[in-house]
Enzyme design. Structure first.
Site, mmCIF file in Angstrom:
data_model
loop_
_atom_site.group_PDB
_atom_site.id
_atom_site.type_symbol
_atom_site.label_atom_id
_atom_site.label_comp_id
_atom_site.label_asym_id
_atom_site.label_seq_id
_atom_site.Cartn_x
_atom_site.Cartn_y
_atom_site.Cartn_z
ATOM 1 N N TYR A 197 43.986 35.799 50.510
ATOM 2 C CA TYR A 197 44.915 35.047 49.667
ATOM 3 C C TYR A 197 46.355 35.132 50.165
ATOM 4 O O TYR A 197 47.231 34.462 49.626
ATOM 5 C CB TYR A 197 44.881 35.578 48.236
ATOM 6 C CG TYR A 197 43.803 34.954 47.407
ATOM 7 C CD1 TYR A 197 42.478 35.237 47.668
ATOM 8 C CD2 TYR A 197 44.101 34.097 46.365
ATOM 9 C CE1 TYR A 197 41.477 34.674 46.914
ATOM 10 C CE2 TYR A 197 43.107 33.533 45.604
ATOM 11 C CZ TYR A 197 41.799 33.827 45.882
ATOM 12 O OH TYR A 197 40.813 33.267 45.130
ATOM 13 N N LYS A 256 32.958 44.765 49.970
ATOM 14 C CA LYS A 256 31.923 44.276 50.900
ATOM 15 C C LYS A 256 32.096 45.043 52.211
ATOM 16 O O LYS A 256 32.188 44.473 53.299
ATOM 17 C CB LYS A 256 32.120 42.754 51.060
ATOM 18 C CG LYS A 256 31.042 42.026 51.795
ATOM 19 C CD LYS A 256 29.773 41.841 51.011
ATOM 20 C CE LYS A 256 28.717 41.217 51.911
ATOM 21 N NZ LYS A 256 27.356 41.348 51.399
ATOM 22 N N ASP A 279 27.888 41.736 46.391
ATOM 23 C CA ASP A 279 26.746 40.875 46.079
ATOM 24 C C ASP A 279 25.809 41.571 45.091
ATOM 25 O O ASP A 279 25.316 40.952 44.131
ATOM 26 C CB ASP A 279 26.001 40.408 47.335
ATOM 27 C CG ASP A 279 25.844 41.499 48.383
ATOM 28 O OD1 ASP A 279 26.779 42.290 48.548
ATOM 29 O OD2 ASP A 279 24.796 41.554 49.020
ATOM 30 N N ASP A 294 38.279 37.290 42.256
ATOM 31 C CA ASP A 294 38.296 35.907 41.784
ATOM 32 C C ASP A 294 36.880 35.505 41.340
ATOM 33 O O ASP A 294 36.658 35.015 40.230
ATOM 34 C CB ASP A 294 38.777 35.016 42.939
ATOM 35 C CG ASP A 294 39.211 33.650 42.464
ATOM 36 O OD1 ASP A 294 39.226 33.412 41.241
ATOM 37 O OD2 ASP A 294 39.539 32.809 43.319
#
Ligand code: NAD
Length: 392
Positions: free
Chosen positions: A135, A205, A254, A278
């Site tokens: 971002y 992640k 995930d 987000d």
């Protein structure tokens, strides 16, 4: 009498419909709680389409200056063009004011339709890092001279050979720092301790992005050991706390997105990076009724500066029809009241929302999703707002 200045940005699209409801509900909640001893002085500052029309600039310097002075604002949604045009004003505000925490509480209100069987098991507060990650807006368009330079540097000087299609790739950069990660995770841990919550989960992640997202995870545990005296027991990390120690754990993003559907009761405070945050926030919001009721805040916990905001967009498809749900902004206002210590007024807003929905009065977005409409009433935005005020 204590007068508290509160800046507001009306917002584009449905902003002009939900903002007056929020102002009425907050002003009345404060009045009923403190009987005139405390008054919120709402003052408009410009951003978005209205700012562009009136000043020719969608984010005037005077708006940023005023927010810096007052330190407290609440905003409606602002339009962002996709794939072209100017950068997101929301992202610009967060970065310009260094509002490094995007805080989103997610809980269910009885009577709100949900796609899951037990939405009442969802009770989490998401701390999303707000200033770093992809971002940061560092990217170069496919085919541009700049991207050719970047790809040239990566292949010639850094020995990178993994860009599958170097002639047509766009490139983005993902900065994730130790300071940026630690201040976000510190805010999440402090919040958990202050609010008696017993689990903080670092969502990342790091199995794929080892140095950025993996770094976030490692720095979180490091922070817990260095600043909170965390200890290990049976392979898990705990932070000593009054009334029961706080568990610090982590989960790959995930898997986390599966787990919030399968066992949401295992999570309480969540600390995560910008992009994960987000996705996670919107997925969680969907479990408890959708973005129409999801509040948010952007906070710098070191300076106290805070901008509260409706988390949904400008909803152009329903703007001007008196059907938008104002609860996302009203509940963001509830967070604002709590942030400035007006706890009684904040509690009053929450009870009013609970009472209004429990009696079957909802806006069209919820009404359309109800399995059983017996006894339910579909209200327009203004009428729903008036009922919220009545129920304060
Ligand atoms: P959106 O949130 O505006 O709309 C998605 C869907 O949800 C639409 O069908 C809309 O009618 C519905 N919806 C949204 N809020 C609602 C509410 N309060 N009550 C009832 N229904 C509601 O998302 P989008 O269509 O992807 O984005 C539209 C514009 O908003 C874009 O320009 C986008 O950049 C901007 N946006 C701004 C913010 C922000 O200011 N924080 C956030 C998201 C999107």
């Amino acid at each position: 009498m204590r007068r508290i200045p509160v800046l507001y940005i009306e917002g584009d699209g449905v902003g002009s419909e939900i903002t007056p409801v929020m102002i009425d509900v907050l002003s009345c909640a404060v009045d009923r709680s403190y009987g005139g001893d405390v008054v919120l002085d709402f003052e408009e500052v410009l951003a978005g389409g209205k700012a562009e029309r009136l000043t020719g600039d969608s984010l005037p310097a005077s708006t940023l200056e005023r927010i810096r002075q007052v330190g407290l604002a609440i905003k409606g949604p602002l339009m962002t063009p996709v794939g072209k045009g100017r950068r997101s004003l929301n992202v610009a505000l967060r970065q310009e004011l260094d509002l490094y925490v995007c805080q989103r509480p997610v809980r269910h209100f009885t009577g709100v339709p949900s796609p899951v069987k037990h939405p009442e098991l969802v009770d989490m507060v998401v701390f999303r890092e707000n200033t770093e990650d992809i971002y940061a807006g560092i990217e170069w368009a496919s085919g541009s001279e700049d991207v050719k330079k970047v790809i040239g540097f990566l292949t010639d000087e850094m020995g990178v050979h993994a860009i599958r299609f170097p002639h047509t790739s766009a490139i983005g950069v993902k900065p994730v720092s130790i300071e940026g990660s630690k201040r976000l995770i510190r805010a999440a841990i402090d919040y958990a301790i202050a609010n008696g919550r017993k689990v903080v989960t670092l969502v990342h992640k790091g199995n794929i992005m080892k140095f950025t997202e993996g770094g976030f995870r490692s720095w979180g545990y490091e922070l817990a050991r260095e600043e909170y005296g965390a200890y290990e027991k049976e392979g898990r990390t705990y932070i000593p706390c009054e009334g029961g120690d706080l568990l610090l754990d982590d989960c790959i993003c995930d898997a986390f997105l599966q787990n919030i559907l399968l066992k949401p009761q295992n999570y309480s405070v969540v600390a995560t990076l910008n992009l994960n945050g987000d996705y996670v926030s919107d997925a969680l919001a969907a479990e408890v009724g959708g973005i129409g009721i999801a509040p948010g805040a952007n906070i710098n916990y070191e300076t106290g500066m805070a901008v509260f905001e409706a988390t949904h967009g400008i909803a152009p498809d329903i703007a001007g029809q008196d059907i938008v749900n104002p609860l996302s902004l009203v509940l963001s206002g509830e967070m604002l009241l709590r942030h400035i210590g007006l706890v009684e007024a904040a509690d009053r807003v929450l009870s009013s929302v609970e009472r209004t929905i429990a009696c079957g009065c909802v806006t069209r977005d919820f009404y359309n999703l109800l399995d059983d409409r017996e006894g339910a009433r579909c209200l327009g935005t203004k009428a729903f707002g008036a009922l919220l005020v009545e129920n304060l």
